[in-house]
Structure formats: C-alpha cells, structure tokens
Design an enzyme around this catalytic site. Structure first.
Site, PDB file in Angstrom:
ATOM      1  N   GLU A 276      43.539 -37.387 -63.029  1.00 40.32           N
ATOM      2  CA  GLU A 276      43.660 -35.969 -62.452  1.00 40.32           C
ATOM      3  C   GLU A 276      43.958 -34.946 -63.704  1.00 40.32           C
ATOM      4  O   GLU A 276      45.563 -34.690 -62.858  1.00 40.32           O
ATOM      5  CB  GLU A 276      42.863 -36.243 -61.500  1.00 40.32           C
ATOM      6  CG  GLU A 276      41.924 -34.913 -59.963  1.00 40.32           C
ATOM      7  CD  GLU A 276      42.176 -34.835 -59.182  1.00 40.32           C
ATOM      8  OE1 GLU A 276      41.950 -34.129 -58.409  1.00 40.32           O
ATOM      9  OE2 GLU A 276      42.839 -35.422 -58.917  1.00 40.32           O
ATOM     10  N   LYS A 337      33.249 -34.396 -60.690  1.00 40.24           N
ATOM     11  CA  LYS A 337      33.696 -34.582 -59.065  1.00 40.24           C
ATOM     12  C   LYS A 337      32.131 -34.338 -58.517  1.00 40.24           C
ATOM     13  O   LYS A 337      32.349 -33.075 -58.141  1.00 40.24           O
ATOM     14  CB  LYS A 337      34.584 -34.142 -58.513  1.00 40.24           C
ATOM     15  CG  LYS A 337      35.594 -34.601 -57.471  1.00 40.24           C
ATOM     16  CD  LYS A 337      36.639 -34.458 -56.992  1.00 40.24           C
ATOM     17  CE  LYS A 337      37.291 -35.235 -55.546  1.00 40.24           C
ATOM     18  NZ  LYS A 337      38.654 -34.637 -55.198  1.00 40.24           N
ATOM     19  N   CYS A 387      40.385 -39.016 -57.318  1.00 41.33           N
ATOM     20  CA  CYS A 387      40.671 -39.205 -56.167  1.00 41.33           C
ATOM     21  C   CYS A 387      40.111 -39.314 -54.522  1.00 41.33           C
ATOM     22  O   CYS A 387      39.797 -40.627 -54.512  1.00 41.33           O
ATOM     23  CB  CYS A 387      41.007 -37.575 -56.013  1.00 41.33           C
ATOM     24  SG  CYS A 387      43.231 -37.342 -55.252  1.00 41.33           S
TER      25      CYS A 387
END
Length: 525
Positions: A276, A337, A387
C-alpha cells in the site's frame, strides 16, 4: 468454619472490579502474537463467573462488563496511540484519551450483553448458555458493522490456531467467537453451581472442564477441503520498511521510490506485488514522465505487477488504490479501496477538528465499489484488498458470487501499518489474514511496508515469510483455488444477515420465554 457462605454471598466491588478489568486484558493478551485460545476461554469464563457466582445484580453486571470490555478493547488496539501521537502529532494526553474513549464506547456493547444475560437468566444451564452465545454473537456483529465497523480483536481470532478453527469455513470468525462464548458460559455456570454446593453437578462440571480444555489447548483441526487446487503462480512480494515519519519526507522519498521501482522491474516471477502506497504520490506528482516510463518498462518485461499508490486528483477526489500492470497490450487494472478507515482515510461528520489536530496527509479518500473485478495473471483471478479491508470477511466473500470467471483464486493484501510502529498490530493483522484464508479457503499474499510480508495457503498456514521491520524481497509460490466454502456461499449471497437473524431470533425467544416483571424484579434484588 465453612467458607461456603462467603462463596455464595455477593462478592465485593473492590474484588470484582479489578478482576473484571483483568479478564478483559487477558482476552486481549490471548490474541496474536501469543495466540492462546485457552486463555480467551478462561478469561471470558472468569467474567461470567464474577456475575453468576458473585451474585451481581443487573447494574453491577453492566459495570463489570464495561470494565472487562474496556480492558479487552484497549488491550487489543492500544497501538492506535502510536499513529495519533508519534506520527499524527496529537498531544499524548489527547491520544491516550482517544484510545480509552473508543475502547469504552465499544465496551458499552459488552456491558449491555452482561446486563441482559443477568436480567434474563433462567437458572437452566442449557438455556443460559444459548442466551449468552446469542448475546455475544449480537454484540460482535454490531461492533463489526455499526458506524462502518471496527471488529479488531474479535474473540474468534484467538482461535485461529485452536481446535475451534475447524468451524471457520462454516460459520466464520463471529460464529467461532459465539461457540467459544458458549463454552465459557457452560464452564462458568457449572463452576458457579458447584461453588453454591450443588454436589450433583460434579459430572457436568467435569464435562464442561474437559470440553473447555480441549477447545483451548488441543492442536488446530482444519477439517475438509471445500475447494480444489488450481494453477500455481510464482510471486515476488516487496517489503520496503519505510518508517512512517520518513514516507513523505522530501529527502527520504527519492531513495525509497527508486528502490521500489527498481525492485519491481528486476523481479522475474509471474506476479510482483508492492505494498500500500509503495508509491506515496499521485502519478502526476512524480517526476516528469516517470510513471509512463515505468508502465512501459513493465509492459516490455512481460511481468504482472500490483503496486499500491493514490490515484485521482485534488479537484475531483482521490482514492487509495492498487494499480495492476501487465505485458504490453494488457489494459491497466485499477482497484480502489472500498472500506475506508475512519479519521485516517475519511473524516466522520463532526470530527474535522480531531483530524485537523493531527498532521496526516491524504486524509479524506473517495470510496471504491464493494465488488471489484479481479486482476488476471496467467488465467488466475487475483483479488486485491488494501490493509484494513481484510478485517471484513463478509465483504471479501461478496466477490465470490459473481460470474465464475471473476471468482478469486488468490487474495492479495497490500498494507502499510508502519503507522503503528513495532507494535502487536503486525502479528495481529497477520492473524486476521489467516482467519480469512480459513473462512474462504483461498491463499493470501501479503505485501506490506513493515510486515508481515508472507504467503499464506488456503488452510491458514504461513508458507513463506520475511522478518518484519526489515527491508526485503520475498520470492515464493502460491496455489490458486476454486470452489466455495459454506461460509463463502452463504455470506457472499446474504452478508451477515443469517447470523443477525439467528442472534436476534434467540434473543426474541428468550425474552418471550421470560416470566417478565417477576424475573426482572428478582434479578434486581
């Protein structure tokens, strides 16, 4: 002189309050890196024993639940202090207060569960065990879904390496947690009965003790494979180990960026994955022509690359994304995301002042779709997540019910938890990823900035790993899978609604079976 009157009399608050706080802290201690399922079972049983054998009323039961819940929550995510104070610049007292306030707010759910359990106990062990399991399932579901959800440290994660892990492909982490709660309640109630002088409960107590011991200390049992082996891919995973206070530093940035780009281009495997925000700048902010030059070189090399970076612009909004690059002629892939982190990636209404008190760049992202297409590598569907997203198994499962060609064969998590320093957040996040592989029986690639960078197989076992907090390159192999676990099938289609209906149905049944005011009046006394 008999001690029995002391055992059955109400236990003093001076004893029960610190004991409840300790029980909550031990529930957090049972998570990674220690991974002690037996301790989790005993800690929850201890809290329930304080209520049952300690003759706590409804109000005191709620208070004990609040203390235990606060200890559990704060012990699970105390490392939020590091991100807010060390890297966000928030004053230490405010950072401590913020962690404790969040822990106490989430602990209100535990307080409610303990109060309701105490108020509507029937005195019949089987009924009271089922009642506690339903309450526990409800509060863990609520913590996982309300206000965008924050289920970090859910009790089921303590059982990733325990006997109850065999249930994960069927009922997921929340179901595992509910079964664990039922076992703890059974043991606590039988022990409470024995302390009250019930000699006829010896056999039941022995069975409860043996069951608790087996669930807590026997080796993990993985159960059957619901999925089938597929294509194997060679993989390269990058771990840049860039400290968060240096990630956006103008002097440090060129060296870290150069290392990531050179290492990506030098890899010679089917798939290369960088963490990320491995590239922490928007493509337009990079030196002139660098992004275009990089994509051309990837195309000429014939590699497939997934790399984390922000995309978009400040006028129309930006996303925390993964770009997928392939051989020349392959369309550029993009994953944005979906499940954003409050305060870190979006600002909840009314909390702009709190975010302004910190100095975290790119703090308000746009949201991507829930179900995104996979990135294709040699015919294998690779599904990225970023994440925090692998904390939500129900959202990953939503990708498993589309067109067969789009069902993921491999999951790929890219993370940067350098925000939390050298804390237990690293092994805890690995434990979370391993639970996802058990639920979905899909391997997980984890390319992270500071760890844990690993390859996990479809049965939750780490097959290749880098030491955390070191710069390195992990080369390994992953086997894709096809087919669905029962969990993936029902959660992918319906979300967590069946679990909610089960919990609420059990709660409604218990309320209807209660004698009403007489029982509640008895509990209050």
């Amino acid at each position: 002189m008999s001690l029995r009157p002391a055992l059955v009399a109400p236990w003093p608050l001076s004893l029960t309050a610190p004991a409840a706080l300790l029980c909550g802290g031990l529930m957090a201690w049972a998570l990674a890196p220690r991974a002690m399922p037996g301790l989790q079972l005993l800690a929850l049983a201890g809290l329930l024993l304080l209520i049952a054998a300690g003759r706590a009323g409804i109000g005191r039961s709620a208070g004990l639940g609040l203390l235990a819940g606060t200890g559990w929550m704060a012990g699970s995510f105390w490392w939020l202090y590091v991100s807010m104070h060390d890297y966000g610049g928030l004053a230490a007292p405010l950072a401590v207060l913020a962690v404790l306030a969040l822990a106490a707010a989430l602990a209100l759910l535990v307080a409610a569960a303990m109060a309701l359990w105490r108020a509507l106990r029937s005195g019949r062990t089987g009924v009271d065990v089922a009642w506690l399991a339903a309450l526990w399932l409800a509060i863990e579901l609520a913590r996982g879904e309300w206000f965008t959800g924050f289920p970090w440290g859910a009790s089921g994660y303590a059982h990733t390496d325990g006997l109850l892990a065999v249930l994960a492909p069927w009922i997921g982490v929340y179901g595992v947690g509910a079964v664990a709660a039922a076992l703890s309640a059974w043991f606590a109630l039988e022990l409470s009965a024995r302390l009250s002088g019930r000699r006829d409960r010896w056999l039941a107590l022995s069975l409860a003790t043996l069951t608790l011991a087996g669930a807590g200390w026997l080796p993990a049992l993985r159960g059957p494979d619901f999925t089938q082996a597929g294509e194997r891919l060679s993989v390269t995973l990058l771990q840049g180990n860039v400290s968060q206070d240096e990630k956006f530093n103008a002097e440090r940035l060129p060296e870290a960026l150069d290392w990531h780009l050179r290492t990506l281009l030098a890899a010679r495997t089917d798939l290369v994955v960088a963490p990320e925000t491995a590239i922490p700048l928007l493509p337009d902010q990079l030196p002139d022509g660098l992004w275009h030059q990089f994509t051309e070189q990837v195309g000429a090399s014939g590699q497939h690359v997934l790399v984390g970076l922000p995309l978009g612009d400040f006028e129309h909004g930006y996303t925390n994304s993964v770009a997928g690059l392939g051989p020349t002629g392959t369309p550029v892939y993009r994953y944005d995301k979906h499940h954003l982190v409050p305060f870190g990636e979006f600002v909840p209404r009314g909390f702009r002042w709190f975010v302004d008190a910190m100095h975290i760049p790119l703090g308000d992202f746009s949201r991507g779709p829930l179900v995104a297409p996979p990135f294709r590598v040699r015919g294998v569907a690779v599904a990225p997540n970023i994440c925090y997203e692998d904390l939500f198994g129900e959202e990953l499962a939503a990708r498993f019910v589309g067109a067969p060609a789009d069902v993921p064969g491999v999951l790929a998590n890219v993370s940067n938890i350098a925000w939390f320093g050298r804390s237990v957040a690293v092994p805890q996040h690995l434990q979370i990823s391993r639970m996802r592989t058990l639920e979905l029986q899909r391997p997980m690639l984890r390319a992270t900035n500071t760890g844990a960078t690993v390859v996990i197989d479809h049965r939750g076992e780490v097959r290749h790993a880098l030491p955390p907090h070191e710069r390195g390159v992990l080369v390994g192999e992953v086997e894709s899978r096809s087919g669905l676990t029962p969990y993936a099938a029902w959660v992918g289609r319906t979300g967590l609604w069946p679990a909610w209906l089960f919990a609420l149905g059990m709660m409604l049944w218990r309320v209807r079976r209660t004698s009403g005011s007489d029982q509640v009046r008895h509990a209050l006394t």
